[in-house]
Write a protein that holds these residues in place. Sequence first.
Motif, PDB file in Angstrom:
ATOM      1  N   LYS A   4       0.815  -1.201   0.000  1.00  0.00           N
ATOM      2  CA  LYS A   4       0.000   0.000   0.000  1.00  0.00           C
ATOM      3  C   LYS A   4       0.854   1.259   0.000  1.00  0.00           C
ATOM      4  O   LYS A   4       2.023   1.223   0.391  1.00  0.00           O
ATOM      5  CB  LYS A   4      -0.929  -0.011   1.222  1.00  0.00           C
ATOM      6  N   GLY A   5       0.260   2.378  -0.441  1.00  0.00           N
ATOM      7  CA  GLY A   5       0.958   3.650  -0.457  1.00  0.00           C
ATOM      8  C   GLY A   5      -0.037   4.794  -0.386  1.00  0.00           C
ATOM      9  O   GLY A   5      -1.249   4.598  -0.483  1.00  0.00           O
ATOM     10  N   ILE A   6       0.481   5.997  -0.209  1.00  0.00           N
ATOM     11  CA  ILE A   6      -0.343   7.198  -0.073  1.00  0.00           C
ATOM     12  C   ILE A   6       0.085   8.218  -1.115  1.00  0.00           C
ATOM     13  O   ILE A   6       1.283   8.457  -1.308  1.00  0.00           O
ATOM     14  CB  ILE A   6      -0.192   7.811   1.339  1.00  0.00           C
ATOM     15  N   LEU A   7      -0.898   8.824  -1.782  1.00  0.00           N
ATOM     16  CA  LEU A   7      -0.631   9.904  -2.719  1.00  0.00           C
ATOM     17  C   LEU A   7      -1.385  11.153  -2.268  1.00  0.00           C
ATOM     18  O   LEU A   7      -2.613  11.156  -2.204  1.00  0.00           O
ATOM     19  CB  LEU A   7      -1.073   9.524  -4.138  1.00  0.00           C
ATOM     20  N   LEU A   8      -0.640  12.200  -1.922  1.00  0.00           N
ATOM     21  CA  LEU A   8      -1.223  13.484  -1.541  1.00  0.00           C
ATOM     22  C   LEU A   8      -1.355  14.339  -2.793  1.00  0.00           C
ATOM     23  O   LEU A   8      -0.371  14.562  -3.503  1.00  0.00           O
ATOM     24  CB  LEU A   8      -0.336  14.191  -0.519  1.00  0.00           C
ATOM     25  N   VAL A   9      -2.558  14.842  -3.063  1.00  0.00           N
ATOM     26  CA  VAL A   9      -2.785  15.604  -4.296  1.00  0.00           C
ATOM     27  C   VAL A   9      -3.244  17.023  -3.967  1.00  0.00           C
ATOM     28  O   VAL A   9      -4.212  17.218  -3.227  1.00  0.00           O
ATOM     29  CB  VAL A   9      -3.815  14.916  -5.203  1.00  0.00           C
ATOM     30  N   GLN A 114       7.740   1.412  -6.452  1.00  0.00           N
ATOM     31  CA  GLN A 114       8.113   0.884  -5.131  1.00  0.00           C
ATOM     32  C   GLN A 114       7.305  -0.362  -4.766  1.00  0.00           C
ATOM     33  O   GLN A 114       7.318  -0.808  -3.623  1.00  0.00           O
ATOM     34  CB  GLN A 114       7.908   1.966  -4.066  1.00  0.00           C
ATOM     35  N   GLY A 115       6.588  -0.888  -5.762  1.00  0.00           N
ATOM     36  CA  GLY A 115       5.838  -2.120  -5.549  1.00  0.00           C
ATOM     37  C   GLY A 115       4.424  -1.925  -5.042  1.00  0.00           C
ATOM     38  O   GLY A 115       3.743  -2.891  -4.683  1.00  0.00           O
ATOM     39  N   VAL A 116       3.948  -0.682  -5.019  1.00  0.00           N
ATOM     40  CA  VAL A 116       2.610  -0.394  -4.486  1.00  0.00           C
ATOM     41  C   VAL A 116       1.537  -0.761  -5.508  1.00  0.00           C
ATOM     42  O   VAL A 116       1.660  -0.451  -6.692  1.00  0.00           O
ATOM     43  CB  VAL A 116       2.491   1.104  -4.108  1.00  0.00           C
ATOM     44  N   SER A 117       0.474  -1.407  -5.042  1.00  0.00           N
ATOM     45  CA  SER A 117      -0.655  -1.738  -5.913  1.00  0.00           C
ATOM     46  C   SER A 117      -1.988  -1.261  -5.334  1.00  0.00           C
ATOM     47  O   SER A 117      -3.023  -1.366  -5.987  1.00  0.00           O
ATOM     48  CB  SER A 117      -0.724  -3.253  -6.155  1.00  0.00           C
ATOM     49  N   GLU A 118      -1.973  -0.752  -4.112  1.00  0.00           N
ATOM     50  CA  GLU A 118      -3.173  -0.205  -3.478  1.00  0.00           C
ATOM     51  C   GLU A 118      -2.831   1.170  -2.909  1.00  0.00           C
ATOM     52  O   GLU A 118      -1.965   1.280  -2.036  1.00  0.00           O
ATOM     53  CB  GLU A 118      -3.685  -1.130  -2.374  1.00  0.00           C
ATOM     54  N   ILE A 119      -3.514   2.191  -3.415  1.00  0.00           N
ATOM     55  CA  ILE A 119      -3.157   3.573  -3.086  1.00  0.00           C
ATOM     56  C   ILE A 119      -4.305   4.281  -2.382  1.00  0.00           C
ATOM     57  O   ILE A 119      -5.457   4.209  -2.819  1.00  0.00           O
ATOM     58  CB  ILE A 119      -2.801   4.364  -4.369  1.00  0.00           C
ATOM     59  N   VAL A 120      -3.971   4.959  -1.298  1.00  0.00           N
ATOM     60  CA  VAL A 120      -4.894   5.913  -0.689  1.00  0.00           C
ATOM     61  C   VAL A 120      -4.564   7.269  -1.284  1.00  0.00           C
ATOM     62  O   VAL A 120      -3.462   7.780  -1.111  1.00  0.00           O
ATOM     63  CB  VAL A 120      -4.755   5.951   0.844  1.00  0.00           C
ATOM     64  N   LEU A 121      -5.520   7.839  -2.026  1.00  0.00           N
ATOM     65  CA  LEU A 121      -5.309   9.135  -2.653  1.00  0.00           C
ATOM     66  C   LEU A 121      -6.060  10.197  -1.853  1.00  0.00           C
ATOM     67  O   LEU A 121      -7.263  10.085  -1.630  1.00  0.00           O
ATOM     68  CB  LEU A 121      -5.782   9.124  -4.104  1.00  0.00           C
ATOM     69  N   PHE A 122      -5.340  11.218  -1.439  1.00  0.00           N
ATOM     70  CA  PHE A 122      -5.876  12.267  -0.566  1.00  0.00           C
ATOM     71  C   PHE A 122      -5.945  13.596  -1.318  1.00  0.00           C
ATOM     72  O   PHE A 122      -4.944  14.298  -1.440  1.00  0.00           O
ATOM     73  CB  PHE A 122      -4.967  12.402   0.661  1.00  0.00           C
ATOM     74  N   PRO A 123      -7.137  13.981  -1.835  1.00  0.00           N
ATOM     75  CA  PRO A 123      -7.276  15.327  -2.385  1.00  0.00           C
ATOM     76  C   PRO A 123      -7.244  16.332  -1.222  1.00  0.00           C
ATOM     77  O   PRO A 123      -8.100  16.256  -0.330  1.00  0.00           O
ATOM     78  CB  PRO A 123      -8.654  15.305  -3.061  1.00  0.00           C
ATOM     79  N   LEU A 124      -6.304  17.235  -1.227  1.00  0.00           N
ATOM     80  CA  LEU A 124      -6.097  18.106  -0.071  1.00  0.00           C
ATOM     81  C   LEU A 124      -7.047  19.308  -0.076  1.00  0.00           C
ATOM     82  O   LEU A 124      -6.633  20.470  -0.043  1.00  0.00           O
ATOM     83  CB  LEU A 124      -4.635  18.563  -0.019  1.00  0.00           C
TER      84      LEU A 124
END
Length: 342
Positions: A4-9, A114-124
């Motif tokens: 898992k990973g996190i994307l801040l947008v 980095q091997g991530v396949s599940e992302i938490v995307l955070f619209p800021l």
Amino acid sequence: MDKKGILLVNLGSPKSTAVNDVKEYLDEFLMDERVIDYRWFFRALLVQGIILKTRPAKSAEAYKTVWTDEGSPLIVITEKIRKKLQKLVDVPVEIGMRYAQPSIEAGIQKLVDQGVSEIVLFPLYPQYAMSTTETVIEKAEEVRKKKFPKVKINYIQPFYNRDIYINCLAESIKEKLPENFDVLQFSYHGVPERHIYKTDPTKTCNLNDCCSRDNNPSHQFCYRHQCYKTTEAVIAKIGLPKEKTIVSFQSRLGKDKWIEPYTDETLETIPKKGVKNLAIVCPAFVSDCLETLEEISVEGKEQFQHAGGENFHYIPCLNDEDRWIEVVKILCEEKLNDFYLV
């Protein structure tokens, strides 16, 4: 298990203050059909035929007044948030911008690498709007389907009324309020009135009394309602009387009707009503940017003082305050845990 990973947008920014870079950025931004929602031909006529002829040079000068040695304040602050969050979570964290670079696609690619396949995307964005949260999700889904079909994305929903956010914002504002102020003004980014109706699938919004009506079906999609609810919750937490606060909406573009009251007009009229000492905050933004650092704290101050106001105090956004990073962490972890429940 899938990594898992996190994307801040965040919104985005020009590469530099050069006029051509600002023009490129404005072209992408204003040609988004969820920002200027005309048919493509009329949107292109307005943006590329009129706005981009003059606005880039003016905007470039404005960007120069807020640009830092590190670059765009918005991107610099978002990167600081990323670094602080990365120290608190055990999954990779990256950033992406809805417009310009680093793009949403670039952010997803970094996580995938980095091997991530599940992302938490955070619209800021605390409040929901067609031109913010909605366009981020639509763009991310477009990119995911085209480039990363095996990646799963969980989206963090608007958090305008979450207690953890309200407590954080109220504490931040209270600490920065000057000792003597007549009014605290909440200036939110404006949107055209038609956007409110377009984003309401329930068709129950009338932009009159429904914002204050309990449990109206449109509330989960209504930007105006959510701005007012954020304000009400914050002033209740701080303990301010309602008569010492004002809500307004800034940054309107063109001649269409935008949600009212307008910030610039408010700043020009309240000194005549006895408001000489003003504090102002911009809770539609979590990171300081051109709209807060130049439009409000420079232009807004000039408007207020020219109209007879005396003391103008701009209260910065949450930026990379530790308490805000803790809120980001909690909201991200909630969505990370959702993957485990599937």
